[in-house]
Design a protein around this motif. Structure first.
Motif, PDB file in Angstrom:
ATOM      1  N   ASP A  12      17.369  -1.068 -10.703  1.00  0.00           N
ATOM      2  CA  ASP A  12      17.275   0.384 -10.676  1.00  0.00           C
ATOM      3  C   ASP A  12      16.018   0.809 -11.423  1.00  0.00           C
ATOM      4  O   ASP A  12      15.537   0.111 -12.304  1.00  0.00           O
ATOM      5  N   VAL A  13      15.478   1.942 -11.052  1.00  0.00           N
ATOM      6  CA  VAL A  13      14.311   2.517 -11.720  1.00  0.00           C
ATOM      7  C   VAL A  13      14.785   3.770 -12.447  1.00  0.00           C
ATOM      8  O   VAL A  13      15.571   4.554 -11.906  1.00  0.00           O
ATOM      9  N   ILE A  14      14.323   3.930 -13.670  1.00  0.00           N
ATOM     10  CA  ILE A  14      14.719   5.088 -14.457  1.00  0.00           C
ATOM     11  C   ILE A  14      13.472   5.877 -14.849  1.00  0.00           C
ATOM     12  O   ILE A  14      12.483   5.300 -15.311  1.00  0.00           O
ATOM     13  N   ILE A  15      13.534   7.180 -14.651  1.00  0.00           N
ATOM     14  CA  ILE A  15      12.468   8.062 -15.119  1.00  0.00           C
ATOM     15  C   ILE A  15      12.923   8.620 -16.463  1.00  0.00           C
ATOM     16  O   ILE A  15      13.992   9.229 -16.552  1.00  0.00           O
ATOM     17  N   VAL A  16      12.128   8.390 -17.485  1.00  0.00           N
ATOM     18  CA  VAL A  16      12.435   8.926 -18.810  1.00  0.00           C
ATOM     19  C   VAL A  16      11.621  10.204 -18.955  1.00  0.00           C
ATOM     20  O   VAL A  16      10.397  10.181 -18.937  1.00  0.00           O
ATOM     21  N   THR A  17      12.346  11.311 -19.090  1.00  0.00           N
ATOM     22  CA  THR A  17      11.686  12.615 -19.108  1.00  0.00           C
ATOM     23  C   THR A  17      11.409  13.077 -20.535  1.00  0.00           C
ATOM     24  O   THR A  17      12.093  12.696 -21.475  1.00  0.00           O
ATOM     25  N   ASN A  18      10.377  13.890 -20.634  1.00  0.00           N
ATOM     26  CA  ASN A  18       9.954  14.449 -21.896  1.00  0.00           C
ATOM     27  C   ASN A  18       9.794  15.951 -21.713  1.00  0.00           C
ATOM     28  O   ASN A  18       9.790  16.435 -20.578  1.00  0.00           O
ATOM     29  N   LYS A  19       9.615  16.681 -22.799  1.00  0.00           N
ATOM     30  CA  LYS A  19       9.400  18.127 -22.677  1.00  0.00           C
ATOM     31  C   LYS A  19       8.138  18.418 -21.869  1.00  0.00           C
ATOM     32  O   LYS A  19       8.082  19.391 -21.131  1.00  0.00           O
TER      33      LYS A  19
END
Length: 88
Positions: free
Chosen positions: A25-32
């Protein structure tokens, strides 16, 4: 593809790493700031991506693949069974 907030990713790093490796799986780690988002993928998937990119950008290899594809589609290919070898 899953998106997760940075704080949640950090708090659950081990489980996200396991998910990425076990499920490809690919995960996008989001930031402000969206321009600081990152994508997390397994080393195997990363290596595969780099290898595919190399092959797709190598004219010599792509021509060989295209020639072989044409030959196979023209009925000039031979299908063989794979031989399994024990790693003992």
């Amino acid at each position: 593809m899953e998106a997760v907030a940075y704080s949640n990713f950090r708090a659950n790093l081990k489980s996200y790493m396991k998910k990425v490796n076990d499920d490809s799986d690919v995960i996008i780690v989001t930031n402000k700031k969206p321009e600081e988002n990152v994508v997390v993928l397994s080393k195997i998937d990363y290596d595969n991506l780099i290898e595919n990119n190399y092959i797709l950008n190598n004219q010599y290899l792509m021509e060989k693949i295209q020639r072989a594809d044409k030959q196979f589609n023209a009925g000039k290919g031979i299908i063989r069974d794979l031989i399994e070898v024990d790693d003992d």
